[in-house]
Design an enzyme around this catalytic site. Structure first.
Site, PDB file in Angstrom:
ATOM      1  CE  LYS A 204      -4.135  -1.975   0.556  1.00 19.71           C
ATOM      2  NZ  LYS A 204      -5.199  -1.868  -0.470  1.00 19.71           N
TER       3      LYS A 204
ATOM      4  CE  LYS B 119     -10.627  -4.720  -3.305  1.00 19.14           C
ATOM      5  NZ  LYS B 119      -9.472  -5.020  -4.102  1.00 19.14           N
TER       6      LYS B 119
HETATM    7  O1  LIG Z   1      -6.025  -6.845  -3.994  1.00 18.91           O
HETATM    8  C1  LIG Z   1      -5.242  -7.472  -3.266  1.00 18.91           C
HETATM    9  O2  LIG Z   1      -4.211  -7.983  -3.720  1.00 18.91           O
HETATM   10  C2  LIG Z   1      -5.497  -7.598  -1.794  1.00 18.91           C
HETATM   11  C3  LIG Z   1      -6.773  -7.005  -1.314  1.00 18.91           C
HETATM   12  C4  LIG Z   1      -6.748  -5.527  -1.119  1.00 18.91           C
HETATM   13  O3  LIG Z   1      -5.733  -4.901  -1.290  1.00 18.91           O
HETATM   14  C5  LIG Z   1      -7.961  -4.885  -0.627  1.00 18.91           C
HETATM   15  C6  LIG Z   1      -8.725  -5.559   0.308  1.00 18.91           C
HETATM   16  C7  LIG Z   1      -9.862  -5.002   0.838  1.00 18.91           C
HETATM   17  C8  LIG Z   1     -10.249  -3.750   0.436  1.00 18.91           C
HETATM   18  C9  LIG Z   1      -9.515  -3.055  -0.509  1.00 18.91           C
HETATM   19  C10 LIG Z   1      -8.383  -3.620  -1.069  1.00 18.91           C
HETATM   20  C11 LIG Z   1      -7.702  -2.881  -2.176  1.00 18.91           C
HETATM   21  O4  LIG Z   1      -7.237  -3.473  -3.153  1.00 18.91           O
HETATM   22  O5  LIG Z   1      -7.695  -1.677  -2.152  1.00 18.91           O
HETATM   23 MG   LIG Z   2      -6.928  -1.649  -4.403  1.00 17.24          MG
END
Ligand SMILES: O=C(O)CCC(=O)c1ccccc1C(=O)O
Ligand SMILES: [Mg+2]
Length: 310
Positions: free
Chosen positions: A144, A249
């Protein structure tokens, strides 16, 4: 017309450590597990896992929806759940497919570690945290950004890229937390160092046009995530010309049926990714991902270590 007996249970699942994003800290994952039973004893499980800051309904809205439903529901009612409740659409359709005997209900679908992207801890803890999963077979890592000052974050990424062997890849997720100037700085850094597969959601969804232009000006790819959280948004971004990567997602996107139709019609570059669901939601997403995509890019499901049972 078949009636399915419907049950649901809210759950709370604390993270081992809070998950920091540019939206702040997340400490407990809350959602709903549901089940559908038919008259001859088949059962299908589903999960409703909302992330309101991502653009889905809230847990409260999902609970209200479940509470007003009768104890028995029909296929027609399941496919009539409105698009304003995307996580409910996904959860009910998952359970319906399983109770109907579609999909891999008995044998769980599990691609190998090299097809998973491992979500590293925030800040410089990442530097000590890639090697153990590397030794387990992970080759894709996600970190992140947009949380600490950019100079500090760039330095950590440079160190990570130097440490991780060349067959590894790094994804950087800004959760829409960068300014245009910072996004350009990141793209320049990534173009120079290589090894970064993509930058995910550098700017907030309102700045689609800026991201579209940036996606043409750098060799490092951009992946949209928050911008394409629901199927309505995904279709809109495609119509407005996005041909970069789409993070899907699926647990938040909405109807599985409609997502299948979209992916059948348009050959988009996808990364299927976790919404930090339980195993029930994970299996429902991974099974769908294997069905409708080529899984060329690692799935964003290397996340179980964020939970105690993980
Ligand atoms: O996408 C991935 O590799 C992991 C999951 C992840 O980062 C995530 C998980 C929950 C909510 C938001 C996010 C995101 O991608 O921002
Ligand atoms: Mg993301």
């Amino acid at each position: 017309m078949t009636n399915y007996k419907f049950k649901f249970h809210p759950y709370q699942r604390p993270f081992k450590h809070p998950l920091s994003t540019s939206h702040g800290q997340w400490t407990v994952r809350e959602g709903i597990i549901l089940s559908l039973n038919d008259e001859i004893g088949n059962i299908g499980w589903g999960e409703i896992a909302p992330i309101p800051w991502f653009g889905s309904e809230t847990l409260e809205q999902a609970l209200n929806f479940c509470e007003q439903l009768p104890q028995e529901i029909t296929t027609e009612e399941i496919f009539a759940i409105p698009a304003e409740l995307p996580c409910c659409q996904f959860g009910f359709e998952s359970a319906w497919e399983l109770v109907m005997g579609k999909g891999l209900s008995t044998k769980d679908f599990e691609p190998s570690k090299q097809h998973y992207s491992y979500l590293l801890p925030s800040y410089d803890a990442a530097k000590q945290s890639w090697e153990a999963p590397w030794n387990q077979g992970y080759r894709s890592f996600k970190w992140k950004i947009g949380i600490a000052p950019i100079e500090d974050e760039v330095k950590i990424v440079q160190e990570l890229v130097e440490a991780i062997p060349a067959s590894g890849q790094l994804r950087l997720d800004a959760n829409g937390g960068l300014t245009k100037q910072e996004a350009e700085q990141w793209l320049m850094v990534c173009d120079t160092i290589g090894a970064v597969e993509f930058i995910e959601q550098p700017l907030p969804p309102e700045q689609f046009d800026v991201m579209l232009e940036m996606s043409h000006n750098y060799s490092t790819a951009i992946a949209l995530d928050e911008s394409v959280a629901t199927l309505d948004q995904l279709e809109q971004c495609y119509q407005r010309g996005w041909r970069g990567i789409f993070v899907i997602k699926a647990a938040i996107a909405g109807s599985r049926k409609r997502l299948r139709q979209f992916c059948d019609t348009y050959p988009i570059d996808t990364v299927f990714s976790s919404a930090l669901e339980t195993n029930i939601g994970q299996q429902a997403v991974l099974q769908l991902a294997a069905e409708i995509s080529d899984l060329k890019r690692a799935v964003g499901f290397g996340v179980n270590h964020w939970f105690n049972e993980g």
